[in-house]
Design a protein around this motif. Structure first.
Motif, PDB file in Angstrom:
ATOM      1  N   LYS A 162       0.834  -1.209   0.000  1.00 60.41           N
ATOM      2  CA  LYS A 162       0.000   0.000   0.000  1.00 60.41           C
ATOM      3  C   LYS A 162       0.865   1.254   0.000  1.00 60.41           C
ATOM      4  CE  LYS A 162      -3.877  -2.193   2.462  1.00 60.41           C
ATOM      5  NZ  LYS A 162      -3.239  -3.523   2.689  1.00 60.41           N
ATOM      6  N   LEU A 163       1.939   1.240   0.799  1.00 62.32           N
ATOM      7  CA  LEU A 163       2.851   2.382   0.846  1.00 62.32           C
ATOM      8  C   LEU A 163       3.472   2.635  -0.527  1.00 62.32           C
ATOM      9  CD1 LEU A 163       4.602   4.524   2.304  1.00 62.32           C
ATOM     10  CD2 LEU A 163       6.190   2.666   2.898  1.00 62.32           C
ATOM     11  N   ALA A 164       3.910   1.574  -1.191  1.00 64.43           N
ATOM     12  CA  ALA A 164       4.558   1.712  -2.494  1.00 64.43           C
ATOM     13  C   ALA A 164       3.608   2.299  -3.538  1.00 64.43           C
ATOM     14  CB  ALA A 164       5.080   0.360  -2.965  1.00 64.43           C
ATOM     15  N   LEU A 165       2.383   1.824  -3.545  1.00 61.11           N
ATOM     16  CA  LEU A 165       1.411   2.332  -4.517  1.00 61.11           C
ATOM     17  C   LEU A 165       1.066   3.793  -4.221  1.00 61.11           C
ATOM     18  CD1 LEU A 165      -0.222   1.640  -7.006  1.00 61.11           C
ATOM     19  CD2 LEU A 165      -2.039   0.776  -5.507  1.00 61.11           C
ATOM     20  N   ALA A 166       0.898   4.110  -2.940  1.00 68.45           N
ATOM     21  CA  ALA A 166       0.616   5.500  -2.562  1.00 68.45           C
ATOM     22  C   ALA A 166       1.764   6.417  -2.976  1.00 68.45           C
ATOM     23  CB  ALA A 166       0.386   5.595  -1.053  1.00 68.45           C
ATOM     24  N   ALA A 167       2.999   5.964  -2.745  1.00 64.67           N
ATOM     25  CA  ALA A 167       4.167   6.782  -3.089  1.00 64.67           C
ATOM     26  C   ALA A 167       4.279   6.994  -4.597  1.00 64.67           C
ATOM     27  CB  ALA A 167       5.433   6.121  -2.552  1.00 64.67           C
ATOM     28  N   SER A 168       3.984   5.953  -5.367  1.00 68.58           N
ATOM     29  CA  SER A 168       4.106   6.079  -6.825  1.00 68.58           C
ATOM     30  C   SER A 168       3.044   7.004  -7.407  1.00 68.58           C
ATOM     31  CB  SER A 168       4.023   4.702  -7.489  1.00 68.58           C
ATOM     32  OG  SER A 168       2.746   4.128  -7.303  1.00 68.58           O
ATOM     33  N   LEU A 169       1.920   7.166  -6.680  1.00 70.70           N
ATOM     34  CA  LEU A 169       0.823   8.021  -7.160  1.00 70.70           C
ATOM     35  C   LEU A 169       0.738   9.343  -6.399  1.00 70.70           C
ATOM     36  CD1 LEU A 169      -1.972   5.290  -7.431  1.00 70.70           C
ATOM     37  CD2 LEU A 169      -0.767   6.366  -9.341  1.00 70.70           C
ATOM     38  N   HIS A 170       1.697   9.624  -5.519  1.00 70.92           N
ATOM     39  CA  HIS A 170       1.550  10.764  -4.606  1.00 70.92           C
ATOM     40  C   HIS A 170       1.408  12.096  -5.324  1.00 70.92           C
ATOM     41  CE1 HIS A 170       5.859  11.419  -5.322  1.00 70.92           C
ATOM     42  NE2 HIS A 170       5.725  12.597  -4.750  1.00 70.92           N
ATOM     43  N   ASP A 171       1.987  12.218  -6.515  1.00 70.86           N
ATOM     44  CA  ASP A 171       1.930  13.491  -7.245  1.00 70.86           C
ATOM     45  C   ASP A 171       0.983  13.452  -8.442  1.00 70.86           C
ATOM     46  OD1 ASP A 171       3.384  15.327  -5.795  1.00 70.86           O
ATOM     47  OD2 ASP A 171       5.276  14.954  -6.833  1.00 70.86           O
ATOM     48  N   ILE A 172       0.055  12.505  -8.465  1.00 69.27           N
ATOM     49  CA  ILE A 172      -0.868  12.406  -9.599  1.00 69.27           C
ATOM     50  C   ILE A 172      -1.675  13.696  -9.758  1.00 69.27           C
ATOM     51  CG2 ILE A 172      -2.771  11.377  -8.270  1.00 69.27           C
ATOM     52  CD1 ILE A 172      -1.782  10.105 -11.717  1.00 69.27           C
ATOM     53  N   GLY A 173      -1.872  14.411  -8.662  1.00 69.57           N
ATOM     54  CA  GLY A 173      -2.612  15.674  -8.723  1.00 69.57           C
ATOM     55  C   GLY A 173      -1.925  16.759  -9.521  1.00 69.57           C
ATOM     56  N   LEU A 174      -0.611  16.631  -9.729  1.00 71.01           N
ATOM     57  CA  LEU A 174       0.112  17.623 -10.538  1.00 71.01           C
ATOM     58  C   LEU A 174      -0.323  17.589 -11.987  1.00 71.01           C
ATOM     59  CD1 LEU A 174       3.748  17.381  -9.094  1.00 71.01           C
ATOM     60  CD2 LEU A 174       2.077  19.223  -8.755  1.00 71.01           C
ATOM     61  N   MET A 175      -0.981  16.503 -12.395  1.00 69.95           N
ATOM     62  CA  MET A 175      -1.493  16.432 -13.761  1.00 69.95           C
ATOM     63  C   MET A 175      -2.621  17.437 -13.995  1.00 69.95           C
ATOM     64  SD  MET A 175       0.376  14.202 -15.263  1.00 69.95           S
ATOM     65  CE  MET A 175       1.667  14.890 -14.226  1.00 69.95           C
ATOM     66  N   PHE A 176      -3.198  17.954 -12.905  1.00 66.52           N
ATOM     67  CA  PHE A 176      -4.305  18.890 -13.012  1.00 66.52           C
ATOM     68  C   PHE A 176      -3.881  20.324 -12.693  1.00 66.52           C
ATOM     69  CE2 PHE A 176      -5.780  14.731 -11.418  1.00 66.52           C
ATOM     70  CZ  PHE A 176      -6.445  14.303 -12.558  1.00 66.52           C
ATOM     71  N   VAL A 177      -2.575  20.530 -12.622  1.00 67.97           N
ATOM     72  CA  VAL A 177      -2.001  21.857 -12.393  1.00 67.97           C
ATOM     73  C   VAL A 177      -1.416  22.347 -13.719  1.00 67.97           C
ATOM     74  CG1 VAL A 177      -0.154  23.114 -11.196  1.00 67.97           C
ATOM     75  CG2 VAL A 177      -1.508  21.401  -9.973  1.00 67.97           C
ATOM     76  N   PRO A 178      -1.591  23.621 -14.064  1.00 64.92           N
ATOM     77  CA  PRO A 178      -1.022  24.133 -15.319  1.00 64.92           C
ATOM     78  C   PRO A 178       0.460  23.789 -15.455  1.00 64.92           C
ATOM     79  CG  PRO A 178      -2.448  25.784 -14.326  1.00 64.92           C
ATOM     80  CD  PRO A 178      -2.328  24.663 -13.323  1.00 64.92           C
ATOM     81  N   GLN A 179       0.808  23.131 -16.561  1.00 61.25           N
ATOM     82  CA  GLN A 179       2.187  22.674 -16.743  1.00 61.25           C
ATOM     83  C   GLN A 179       3.184  23.820 -16.824  1.00 61.25           C
ATOM     84  OE1 GLN A 179       3.015  19.132 -16.672  1.00 61.25           O
ATOM     85  NE2 GLN A 179       1.013  19.469 -15.719  1.00 61.25           N
ATOM     86  N   GLU A 180       2.720  24.982 -17.253  1.00 59.36           N
ATOM     87  CA  GLU A 180       3.647  26.120 -17.334  1.00 59.36           C
ATOM     88  C   GLU A 180       4.129  26.537 -15.948  1.00 59.36           C
ATOM     89  OE1 GLU A 180      -0.571  27.882 -17.906  1.00 59.36           O
ATOM     90  OE2 GLU A 180       0.564  26.106 -18.538  1.00 59.36           O
ATOM     91  N   LEU A 181       3.339  26.261 -14.916  1.00 54.41           N
ATOM     92  CA  LEU A 181       3.791  26.558 -13.554  1.00 54.41           C
ATOM     93  C   LEU A 181       4.840  25.547 -13.096  1.00 54.41           C
ATOM     94  CD1 LEU A 181       0.514  27.552 -11.636  1.00 54.41           C
ATOM     95  CD2 LEU A 181       2.177  29.019 -12.782  1.00 54.41           C
ATOM     96  N   LEU A 182       4.629  24.276 -13.447  1.00 57.72           N
ATOM     97  CA  LEU A 182       5.565  23.228 -13.035  1.00 57.72           C
ATOM     98  C   LEU A 182       6.906  23.366 -13.751  1.00 57.72           C
ATOM     99  CD1 LEU A 182       3.150  20.153 -13.001  1.00 57.72           C
ATOM    100  CD2 LEU A 182       3.706  21.723 -11.133  1.00 57.72           C
ATOM    101  N   ASN A 183       6.886  23.928 -14.949  1.00 62.31           N
ATOM    102  CA  ASN A 183       8.112  24.051 -15.750  1.00 62.31           C
ATOM    103  C   ASN A 183       8.682  25.467 -15.736  1.00 62.31           C
ATOM    104  OD1 ASN A 183       7.941  21.312 -16.562  1.00 62.31           O
ATOM    105  ND2 ASN A 183       6.461  21.859 -18.148  1.00 62.31           N
TER     106      ASN A 183
END
Length: 360
Positions: A162-183
């Protein structure tokens, strides 16, 4: 082998680890000489560092998981992230996401199997990330580091899954943030940071709506930026209300982010980040987890070229496992002269490592 910045690479260096493209295919194999044209290509692809062999290196360092397994896992996260951005409530997209999530779980479970039996793993090899693929590469690195920390504190096999799956998906929410901010290549403004700070909640809501994942997987996605002093986000929770998995992921997420190149700053040296995490035990991070974590990170692996406080330069010839900051050093230069003397920093009380030398 040792890591160097690409700007210091030359034909005197050969690759010690393979380089992969964004489709997880080998782009450059071990042993390739770093000609100027190849160095330029790697820089264009977003790489800033590579592992090399040269006259100062006498042995290799093994990753805790194979490059092929790492790349396969990165590919799963890349695909899941792409599907997340396509989510429109349609049944087909949800089914496709669940299907690929099943493949990702199988890949992650095999990594858990491998690391579960390795109780004393120490991280010495830092994963090489590209600017464009950072989120996916970072997610898998956080997963591996979380497993190592979780194993060291005695989590059982089911919890590690469960920890491993949570860690691998922990930043999935960044997919809904404008990419120009992340870059963005300059620091975020206060209002921009407020937008980015929404990603834990966005990721949690997406997984709750689109998957049947256990709450123990979803909750760390929401809580991994909560802090021990209750001043984190998004809920400013007291540490007693933050799940153990969230606390683990919070530490390793910070460590991996700070030791990675980002568009707006260069990676910080591992030894500096360890000092920051140690100093933040009891404020940002759980102090007991910090103690366990720093015992699993070696800032000066074999073959690292270091500068000592007396001005001499040497290569780490042996790691002192009880005190990573005091390795055995083979001197290669003292007061501008060649020198091959061996010194043990545990015995040389007046000498300390001041920093890492990338060009020797």
């Amino acid at each position: 082998m040792r890591a160097i910045e690409l700007i210091h690479a030359s034909e005197a260096h050969t690759l010690a680890t393979p380089i992969f493209d964004e489709n997880s295919k080998i782009l450059l194999s071990r042993g390739v000489k770093l000609k100027a044209s190849l160095v330029e290509k790697l820089i264009q692809l977003g790489y800033t560092r590579v592992y090399i062999r040269d006259e100062h290196t006498e042995s290799d360092i093994e990753d805790v998981i194979s490059p092929e397994v790492r790349q396969k896992s990165i590919g799963h996260i890349r695909k899941l992230s792409a599907l997340a951005t396509r989510q429109n409530g349609s049944k087909n997209v949800k089914e496709e996401f669940e299907k690929d999530l099943t493949f990702a779980k199988a890949s992650i479970s095999s990594i858990v199997d491998d690391l579960f039996t390795k109780k004393d793993v120490v991280i010495e090899l830092m994963d090489l990330k590209t600017v464009g693929g950072y989120i996916y590469e970072h997610s898998i690195n956080v997963m591996v580091l979380s497993l190592i920390l979780g194993t060291s504190i005695g989590l059982n096999r089911s919890d590690l899954d469960k920890l491993a799956l949570a860690a691998s998906l922990h930043d999935i929410g960044l997919m809904f943030v404008p990419q120009e901010l992340l870059n963005k290549d300059t620091p975020l403004t206060k209002s921009e940071f407020e937008i980015v700070k929404r990603h834990p909640l966005l990721g949690f809501e997406f997984l709750k709506k689109s998957t049947n994942l256990s709450p123990l997987v979803r909750i760390p996605v929401l809580q991994h930026h909560e802090t021990y002093n209750g001043k984190g986000y998004p809920k400013q929770l007291d540490h007693s209300k933050v799940h153990l998995f969230s606390k683990i992921i919070g530490i390793v997420d910070a460590f991996d982010a700070m030791t990675s190149d980002r568009p707006h700053r260069k990676a910080l040296p591992v030894f500096e980040v360890i000092e920051f995490i140690m100093a933040s035990g009891g404020t940002l991070f759980d102090p007991e987890l910090v103690k366990a974590f720093i015992q699993r990170i070696n800032p000066y692996p074999l073959n690292t070229i270091v500068k000592l406080n007396d001005g001499s330069v040497g290569v780490v010839a042996k790691v002192n496992k009880d005190l990573f900051s005091r390795p055995v050093i083979r001197l290669i230069r003292t007061k501008s002269k060649e020198n091959s003397r061996i010194i043990n920093l545990i015995e040389e009380k007046n000498l300390v490592i001041q920093g890492i030398v990338h060009k020797a």
